[in-house]
Design a protein around this motif. Sequence first.
Motif, PDB file in Angstrom:
ATOM      1  N   ARG A 100      56.238 -22.898 -13.994  1.00 42.61           N
ATOM      2  CA  ARG A 100      55.754 -22.351 -13.057  1.00 42.61           C
ATOM      3  C   ARG A 100      56.502 -21.437 -12.333  1.00 42.61           C
ATOM      4  O   ARG A 100      56.234 -20.316 -11.909  1.00 42.61           O
ATOM      5  N   SER A 101      57.831 -21.892 -11.962  1.00 43.40           N
ATOM      6  CA  SER A 101      58.597 -21.193 -11.226  1.00 43.40           C
ATOM      7  C   SER A 101      60.276 -21.414 -11.438  1.00 43.40           C
ATOM      8  O   SER A 101      60.642 -22.467 -12.018  1.00 43.40           O
ATOM      9  N   LYS A 105      62.261 -24.634 -12.777  1.00 43.86           N
ATOM     10  CA  LYS A 105      63.396 -24.581 -13.756  1.00 43.86           C
ATOM     11  C   LYS A 105      64.707 -25.614 -13.230  1.00 43.86           C
ATOM     12  O   LYS A 105      65.349 -26.299 -14.172  1.00 43.86           O
ATOM     13  N   THR A 119      60.135 -18.884 -16.750  1.00 44.57           N
ATOM     14  CA  THR A 119      59.091 -18.846 -15.813  1.00 44.57           C
ATOM     15  C   THR A 119      57.870 -18.135 -16.741  1.00 44.57           C
ATOM     16  O   THR A 119      58.041 -17.468 -17.580  1.00 44.57           O
TER      17      THR A 119
END
Length: 127
Positions: A100-101, A105, A119
């Motif tokens: 998602r973001s 990560k 992402t």
Amino acid sequence: VGFRFTDVKLLFGGRPKLAQLKTNFRTHAGILGAANALVGLVTRLFPNSLDRLDEEVGHFGGPPPALLPDTDPARVAEMMLAADDIGLGEMGANQVVIVRSASAKKKLPPLLRSGLVLTVEESKGLE
């Protein structure tokens, strides 16, 4: 020189007819099948939220995406390494982990960070 949109419409005999492009040459049929299923579900649950279009078809065949139900990064890495054993034989050098973001990560274990991790925004258009 004056310009009126009405004049342009008259050149086309009223409202121009739109043509829908149904064949997708960038994404294979497996991915499109999953996308079409999601769009169909959203259309049924929220009928006025999307434009009504025919389903896209892929120019190339391909397997459906592997949606891994587990969100524990260590478990995901374990599943990816055992892809053949659990029926995900298509996974390999071309696999990617989509998160998602950027902060997600950083939370991945080193084994997953060493592969291709994108992402959602970074993966857009890379089908």
